[in-house]
Design a protein around this motif. Sequence first.
Motif, PDB file in Angstrom:
ATOM      1  N   LEU A  12       0.857  -1.196   0.000  1.00 41.14           N
ATOM      2  CA  LEU A  12       0.000   0.000   0.000  1.00 41.14           C
ATOM      3  C   LEU A  12       0.891   1.242   0.000  1.00 41.14           C
ATOM      4  O   LEU A  12       1.440   1.635   1.030  1.00 41.14           O
ATOM      5  N   GLY A  13       1.034   1.822  -1.170  1.00 41.95           N
ATOM      6  CA  GLY A  13       1.805   3.061  -1.312  1.00 41.95           C
ATOM      7  C   GLY A  13       1.208   3.854  -2.457  1.00 41.95           C
ATOM      8  O   GLY A  13       0.167   3.480  -3.015  1.00 41.95           O
ATOM      9  N   THR A  14       1.898   4.933  -2.823  1.00 38.30           N
ATOM     10  CA  THR A  14       1.380   5.768  -3.934  1.00 38.30           C
ATOM     11  C   THR A  14       2.005   5.378  -5.264  1.00 38.30           C
ATOM     12  O   THR A  14       1.508   5.761  -6.315  1.00 38.30           O
ATOM     13  N   GLY A  15       3.163   4.685  -5.193  1.00 35.63           N
ATOM     14  CA  GLY A  15       3.884   4.366  -6.423  1.00 35.63           C
ATOM     15  C   GLY A  15       4.892   5.442  -6.803  1.00 35.63           C
ATOM     16  O   GLY A  15       5.493   5.374  -7.869  1.00 35.63           O
ATOM     17  N   SER A  16       5.081   6.458  -5.936  1.00 35.58           N
ATOM     18  CA  SER A  16       6.072   7.511  -6.218  1.00 35.58           C
ATOM     19  C   SER A  16       7.010   7.674  -5.029  1.00 35.58           C
ATOM     20  O   SER A  16       6.552   7.729  -3.881  1.00 35.58           O
ATOM     21  N   GLY A  17       8.291   7.799  -5.335  1.00 31.67           N
ATOM     22  CA  GLY A  17       9.281   8.055  -4.286  1.00 31.67           C
ATOM     23  C   GLY A  17       9.500   9.552  -4.129  1.00 31.67           C
ATOM     24  O   GLY A  17       9.604  10.278  -5.118  1.00 31.67           O
ATOM     25  N   VAL A  18       9.539  10.000  -2.877  1.00 35.98           N
ATOM     26  CA  VAL A  18       9.766  11.425  -2.576  1.00 35.98           C
ATOM     27  C   VAL A  18      10.923  11.467  -1.587  1.00 35.98           C
ATOM     28  O   VAL A  18      10.897  10.752  -0.583  1.00 35.98           O
ATOM     29  N   THR A  19      11.933  12.290  -1.842  1.00 34.32           N
ATOM     30  CA  THR A  19      13.035  12.361  -0.875  1.00 34.32           C
ATOM     31  C   THR A  19      12.614  13.255   0.293  1.00 34.32           C
ATOM     32  O   THR A  19      11.683  14.066   0.177  1.00 34.32           O
ATOM     33  N   VAL A  20      13.329  13.101   1.401  1.00 35.00           N
ATOM     34  CA  VAL A  20      12.970  13.915   2.573  1.00 35.00           C
ATOM     35  C   VAL A  20      13.183  15.403   2.257  1.00 35.00           C
ATOM     36  O   VAL A  20      12.368  16.248   2.643  1.00 35.00           O
ATOM     37  N   ARG A  21      14.242  15.724   1.492  1.00 38.17           N
ATOM     38  CA  ARG A  21      14.427  17.142   1.110  1.00 38.17           C
ATOM     39  C   ARG A  21      13.244  17.649   0.285  1.00 38.17           C
ATOM     40  O   ARG A  21      12.769  18.766   0.474  1.00 38.17           O
ATOM     41  N   GLU A  22      12.772  16.822  -0.641  1.00 38.67           N
ATOM     42  CA  GLU A  22      11.609  17.227  -1.456  1.00 38.67           C
ATOM     43  C   GLU A  22      10.370  17.390  -0.572  1.00 38.67           C
ATOM     44  O   GLU A  22       9.575  18.322  -0.761  1.00 38.67           O
ATOM     45  N   LEU A  23      10.223  16.486   0.401  1.00 38.76           N
ATOM     46  CA  LEU A  23       9.079  16.580   1.310  1.00 38.76           C
ATOM     47  C   LEU A  23       9.138  17.885   2.107  1.00 38.76           C
ATOM     48  O   LEU A  23       8.117  18.570   2.277  1.00 38.76           O
ATOM     49  N   VAL A  24      10.338  18.217   2.595  1.00 42.64           N
ATOM     50  CA  VAL A  24      10.485  19.448   3.386  1.00 42.64           C
ATOM     51  C   VAL A  24      10.132  20.665   2.514  1.00 42.64           C
ATOM     52  O   VAL A  24       9.419  21.578   2.949  1.00 42.64           O
ATOM     53  N   ALA A  25      10.581  20.655   1.256  1.00 41.48           N
ATOM     54  CA  ALA A  25      10.268  21.776   0.341  1.00 41.48           C
ATOM     55  C   ALA A  25       8.744  21.872   0.143  1.00 41.48           C
ATOM     56  O   ALA A  25       8.173  22.978   0.181  1.00 41.48           O
ATOM     57  N   SER A  26       8.086  20.738  -0.056  1.00 37.85           N
ATOM     58  CA  SER A  26       6.620  20.740  -0.224  1.00 37.85           C
ATOM     59  C   SER A  26       5.954  21.260   1.053  1.00 37.85           C
ATOM     60  O   SER A  26       4.985  22.032   0.997  1.00 37.85           O
ATOM     61  N   PHE A  27       6.470  20.820   2.183  1.00 34.42           N
ATOM     62  CA  PHE A  27       5.886  21.237   3.461  1.00 34.42           C
ATOM     63  C   PHE A  27       5.969  22.758   3.597  1.00 34.42           C
ATOM     64  O   PHE A  27       4.979  23.422   3.956  1.00 34.42           O
ATOM     65  N   GLU A  28       7.144  23.315   3.279  1.00 35.34           N
ATOM     66  CA  GLU A  28       7.323  24.769   3.429  1.00 35.34           C
ATOM     67  C   GLU A  28       6.402  25.530   2.464  1.00 35.34           C
ATOM     68  O   GLU A  28       5.853  26.573   2.809  1.00 35.34           O
ATOM     69  N   ARG A  29       6.226  24.961   1.262  1.00 36.22           N
ATOM     70  CA  ARG A  29       5.330  25.615   0.284  1.00 36.22           C
ATOM     71  C   ARG A  29       3.888  25.608   0.806  1.00 36.22           C
ATOM     72  O   ARG A  29       3.197  26.627   0.797  1.00 36.22           O
ATOM     73  N   VAL A  30       3.440  24.437   1.301  1.00 36.93           N
ATOM     74  CA  VAL A  30       2.051  24.337   1.792  1.00 36.93           C
ATOM     75  C   VAL A  30       1.876  25.206   3.046  1.00 36.93           C
ATOM     76  O   VAL A  30       0.868  25.910   3.198  1.00 36.93           O
ATOM     77  N   PHE A  31       2.868  25.197   3.908  1.00 35.81           N
ATOM     78  CA  PHE A  31       2.790  25.964   5.167  1.00 35.81           C
ATOM     79  C   PHE A  31       2.913  27.471   4.901  1.00 35.81           C
ATOM     80  O   PHE A  31       2.368  28.298   5.637  1.00 35.81           O
ATOM     81  N   GLY A  32       3.661  27.807   3.834  1.00 38.70           N
ATOM     82  CA  GLY A  32       3.794  29.221   3.461  1.00 38.70           C
ATOM     83  C   GLY A  32       4.956  29.931   4.135  1.00 38.70           C
ATOM     84  O   GLY A  32       5.097  31.153   3.997  1.00 38.70           O
ATOM     85  N   LYS A  33       5.793  29.188   4.850  1.00 42.18           N
ATOM     86  CA  LYS A  33       6.970  29.785   5.509  1.00 42.18           C
ATOM     87  C   LYS A  33       8.109  28.776   5.469  1.00 42.18           C
ATOM     88  O   LYS A  33       7.853  27.564   5.456  1.00 42.18           O
ATOM     89  N   THR A  34       9.353  29.262   5.529  1.00 38.53           N
ATOM     90  CA  THR A  34      10.471  28.311   5.638  1.00 38.53           C
ATOM     91  C   THR A  34      10.673  27.952   7.115  1.00 38.53           C
ATOM     92  O   THR A  34      10.317  28.721   8.011  1.00 38.53           O
ATOM     93  N   LEU A  35      11.256  26.777   7.319  1.00 39.81           N
ATOM     94  CA  LEU A  35      11.494  26.300   8.690  1.00 39.81           C
ATOM     95  C   LEU A  35      12.979  26.392   9.008  1.00 39.81           C
ATOM     96  O   LEU A  35      13.817  26.340   8.102  1.00 39.81           O
ATOM     97  N   ASN A  36      13.299  26.481  10.277  1.00 39.55           N
ATOM     98  CA  ASN A  36      14.682  26.306  10.737  1.00 39.55           C
ATOM     99  C   ASN A  36      15.027  24.854  10.565  1.00 39.55           C
ATOM    100  O   ASN A  36      14.348  23.993  11.132  1.00 39.55           O
TER     101      ASN A  36
END
Length: 336
Positions: A258-282
């Motif tokens: 049970l997965g999506t069939g796509s690999g996402v790196t943790v760096r890519e996830l962090v970038a997506s998170f910051e985009r959705v959140f609207g701010k960069t994180l420390n």
Amino acid sequence: MKVLVTGGAGYIGSTICSALRDSGHTPVILDSLVTGQEAFTKGHIFYRGDIADTAVIDRIFADHPDIRLTVHCAALIVVPESMERPYEYYKENVSKSVELFHALLRHKVEGIVFSSSASIYDVVADFKVSEDSPLNPQSPYARTKFMMEMVLKDFTAAYGLKAIALRYFNPIGADPKMRSGIHVREPSHVVGKLVDCARGKIPVFQLTGVGWPTRDGSGLRDYIHVWDLARAHVAAVENFAGVFAGQSADTRYEVINLGTGSGVTVRELVASFERVFGKTLNKTDAPPRPGDNAGSYASCEKAFKLLHWATEKTTDDGIRDALRWGECRKTILGYD
Ligand SMILES: NC(=O)c1ccc[n+]([C@@H]2O[C@H](COP(=O)([O-])OP(=O)(O)OC[C@H]3O[C@@H](n4cnc5c(N)ncnc54)[C@H](O)[C@@H]3O)[C@@H](O)[C@H]2O)c1
């Protein structure tokens, strides 16, 4: 349909119960609340008890003789803790599950849907794993999942039971209706930590493991929205007989990613998170944690073929729901 759900007061089990109920089924929860939350059982049939307590199981089946299937989610789940306390992990996840299955056989349950984990796979060159890819569980936790798959295979061959082991990749997000979500106070999973950092609960996000042979050096994962994961259980329950139909009579055990069939790196996830959140994180790079590896992502063809299921939600949906849950969980759990 009435379905026994062990661990139904936990993060994933509670979402499965909501999805079952939304689809017109009746979950019956068995959970000791060793880590789970009573608040998540609200409105459901709930038995507080241990999966190895045959008296409580007998009571459940006396009260609900129409239970035909069991979704077995109950387990201890923290990888580093399993390295420090292997006895507890083998006892809770293996010995007690064996007793549970034995009791379920006595009550003539037709089938078991088991929460397994992608952490049992070996790392392969292109990171994409199918159900036939080599296994190499690296922690006591992962080995308990591997062992229970073997137990199920043997039980189904010997006792006429049928079982489906669902190998979850990396669940993220929360119930879209905000009935449940991550409940641990200090999450060890990456999205939980990102939410904690976004909400100021931790000062810096540590990106653990940056020297892996992936496209940017960070670990590669397959982040699946917990609601999609829960929907897959509804599909498994509704289509349980269909999964085995058309196969040879001795096929009584199936393993499904049970997965999506796509690999996402943790760096890519962090970038997506910051985009959705609207701010960069420390954030800062850090060494890998014990038991970590480069990771994997799922080949999902078998889930589509046997369960007629595919994911509907995106990584952004998972991040958005995790952030929303972070805002509202205090109301439900009583702690932030
Ligand atoms: N969360 C993940 O990233 C992930 C990934 C792959 C597989 N899984 C599997 O999914 C299942 C659910 O995980 P989760 O994230 O919801 O964890 P969780 O800790 O939120 O839920 C586990 C539930 O099981 C209950 N439980 C544990 N031992 C019990 C026992 N002996 N008797 C009765 N109840 C007991 C706990 O109280 C808790 O409610 C587990 O089997 C886990 O191994 C989780």
